[in-house]
Design a protein around this motif. Structure first.
Motif, PDB file in Angstrom:
ATOM      1  N   PHE A 103      36.128  36.928  48.702  1.00 36.48           N
ATOM      2  CA  PHE A 103      34.845  37.113  49.373  1.00 36.48           C
ATOM      3  C   PHE A 103      33.699  36.769  48.417  1.00 36.48           C
ATOM      4  CE2 PHE A 103      31.113  39.515  50.626  1.00 36.48           C
ATOM      5  CZ  PHE A 103      31.061  39.323  51.997  1.00 36.48           C
ATOM      6  N   ILE A 104      33.778  37.241  47.189  1.00 38.18           N
ATOM      7  CA  ILE A 104      32.727  36.979  46.212  1.00 38.18           C
ATOM      8  C   ILE A 104      32.632  35.481  45.923  1.00 38.18           C
ATOM      9  CG2 ILE A 104      31.959  37.384  43.842  1.00 38.18           C
ATOM     10  CD1 ILE A 104      33.331  40.111  43.967  1.00 38.18           C
ATOM     11  N   SER A 105      33.773  34.804  45.880  1.00 36.46           N
ATOM     12  CA  SER A 105      33.754  33.370  45.606  1.00 36.46           C
ATOM     13  C   SER A 105      33.049  32.617  46.734  1.00 36.46           C
ATOM     14  CB  SER A 105      35.177  32.838  45.414  1.00 36.46           C
ATOM     15  OG  SER A 105      35.878  32.737  46.639  1.00 36.46           O
ATOM     16  N   LEU A 106      33.285  33.031  47.974  1.00 34.26           N
ATOM     17  CA  LEU A 106      32.600  32.413  49.107  1.00 34.26           C
ATOM     18  C   LEU A 106      31.102  32.672  49.023  1.00 34.26           C
ATOM     19  CD1 LEU A 106      35.007  33.411  52.032  1.00 34.26           C
ATOM     20  CD2 LEU A 106      34.765  31.156  51.002  1.00 34.26           C
ATOM     21  N   LEU A 150      32.979  49.283  40.034  1.00 31.56           N
ATOM     22  CA  LEU A 150      32.787  48.646  41.335  1.00 31.56           C
ATOM     23  C   LEU A 150      31.312  48.540  41.691  1.00 31.56           C
ATOM     24  CD1 LEU A 150      35.710  50.228  43.396  1.00 31.56           C
ATOM     25  CD2 LEU A 150      35.500  47.858  42.603  1.00 31.56           C
ATOM     26  N   VAL A 151      30.527  49.531  41.306  1.00 33.46           N
ATOM     27  CA  VAL A 151      29.078  49.453  41.510  1.00 33.46           C
ATOM     28  C   VAL A 151      28.494  48.321  40.659  1.00 33.46           C
ATOM     29  CG1 VAL A 151      26.881  50.661  41.182  1.00 33.46           C
ATOM     30  CG2 VAL A 151      28.838  51.880  42.152  1.00 33.46           C
ATOM     31  N   GLU A 152      28.993  48.188  39.464  1.00 32.93           N
ATOM     32  CA  GLU A 152      28.566  47.093  38.580  1.00 32.93           C
ATOM     33  C   GLU A 152      28.835  45.743  39.228  1.00 32.93           C
ATOM     34  OE1 GLU A 152      30.427  45.451  34.475  1.00 32.93           O
ATOM     35  OE2 GLU A 152      29.775  47.542  34.419  1.00 32.93           O
ATOM     36  N   VAL A 153      29.993  45.610  39.844  1.00 34.40           N
ATOM     37  CA  VAL A 153      30.330  44.369  40.545  1.00 34.40           C
ATOM     38  C   VAL A 153      29.373  44.140  41.709  1.00 34.40           C
ATOM     39  CG1 VAL A 153      32.069  43.234  41.990  1.00 34.40           C
ATOM     40  CG2 VAL A 153      32.757  44.398  39.881  1.00 34.40           C
ATOM     41  N   ARG A 154      29.100  45.191  42.468  1.00 33.58           N
ATOM     42  CA  ARG A 154      28.189  45.087  43.613  1.00 33.58           C
ATOM     43  C   ARG A 154      26.818  44.588  43.169  1.00 33.58           C
ATOM     44  NH1 ARG A 154      28.793  47.951  48.260  1.00 33.58           N
ATOM     45  NH2 ARG A 154      30.956  47.488  47.773  1.00 33.58           N
ATOM     46  N   LEU A 155      26.320  45.111  42.063  1.00 33.03           N
ATOM     47  CA  LEU A 155      25.007  44.701  41.570  1.00 33.03           C
ATOM     48  C   LEU A 155      25.034  43.274  41.021  1.00 33.03           C
ATOM     49  CD1 LEU A 155      23.874  47.994  39.788  1.00 33.03           C
ATOM     50  CD2 LEU A 155      23.382  47.231  42.125  1.00 33.03           C
TER      51      LEU A 155
END
Length: 285
Positions: A103-106, A150-155
């Motif tokens: 999803f992040i790659s898209l 996971l919050v770090e990834v979200r940001l």
């Protein structure tokens, strides 16, 4: 229905086949020019296997591709059509499920995203405290350290809205998203202020679908439509479930979801009306 990497591989293969045909080369001729066996070219073009960025670059040289934007996109597709690559999210691969990485790659490649959210704020618009509360609720039992990661990834994902060539985001939020007191009053006040600030960005369009709209197409659930530069038929719909996500790439699916999003936008409040509603909700949070 396919998951992210399979969609990327097939689309990349289609584009490479078109470029080979445009160059007037057969599959065996292309293979000979790059020093490969013909079966490797065939596997790449049919999406049966991933391909390294440097291999795509070699093919594009043989095909004499002059469009720099298309070249960059195809090389980026090679990086995200499999599990290789050096994108920032690979540093978290021990924690992130493969579907989330897909999803992040898209999201990172897309030039435009259209999203309907019915339960929570879009990840690209969440504050750290809101993201932490949502993560804790959706993944009970997770350690505080993993939640923080996971919050770090979200940001980190939100950088697509602040880049030099930012993602164009069109979001429709069900009114329930704004009224659900995730984390309590102070967290929601901060979150609503954050959304108001995001709405000032020229590449962000946000609308609220009010309760007064009654039944609507979006009752079937949240979804995201990603669109990409240079290649229009790369568009993909992503539907999230609690433990998985599905990618829809058929033209019929894309047309159906695009039409549904247009209908939802028509039922939703205008951005200015949405801003007024957000102000009203914030004052009572």
């Amino acid at each position: 229905m396919r998951h992210g990497p399979a969609v990327r591989r097939r689309k990349l293969g289609e584009e490479l086949r078109k470029l080979r045909d445009r160059a007037g080369l057969t599959s065996p001729e292309a293979a000979r020019l790059v020093g490969w066996h013909q079966s490797k070219v065939s596997r790449i073009e049919t999406g049966r296997s991933g391909v390294k960025t440097e291999d795509v670059a070699r093919l594009l040289e043989v095909y004499d591709l002059q469009d720099p934007q298309l070249r960059l996109l195809l090389e980026a597709l090679a990086q995200t059509s499999g599990e290789s690559g050096t994108q920032w999210w690979h540093a978290y691969r021990g924690l992130l499920p493969s579907q989330y990485r897909d999803f992040i790659s898209l999201e990172s490649q897309a030039s435009r995203a259209r999203t309907l959210e019915t339960s929570v704020m879009p990840g690209l618009l969440q504050t750290p405290d809101y993201a932490r509360e949502v993560t804790r609720a959706m993944l009970p039992g997770l350690s505080a350290g993993k939640i923080d990661t996971l919050v770090e990834v979200r940001l980190a994902r939100q950088e697509v809205l602040r880049s030099r060539d930012p993602l164009a985001l069109s979001a429709v939020l069900d009114e329930a998203v704004l009224r659900r007191r995730v984390g309590g009053g102070p967290v929601m006040k901060e979150q609503l202020r954050h959304v108001r600030a995001a709405m000032e960005l020229p590449h962000v369009r946000l609308q609220v679908l009010p309760f007064a709209a009654g039944a609507h197409t979006g009752l079937a659930g949240a979804f995201v439509i990603f669109s990409f530069p240079a290649i229009s038929d790369l568009d993909v719909v992503v539907i999230d479930h609690l433990a998985s996500s599905l990618s829809l790439e058929r033209k019929e699916d894309l047309a159906e979801y695009s039409a549904a999003f247009r209908r939802i936008q028509e039922q939703a409040l205008s951005p200015q009306e949405s801003l007024h509603l957000i102000d009203d909700i914030e004052s009572g949070a």
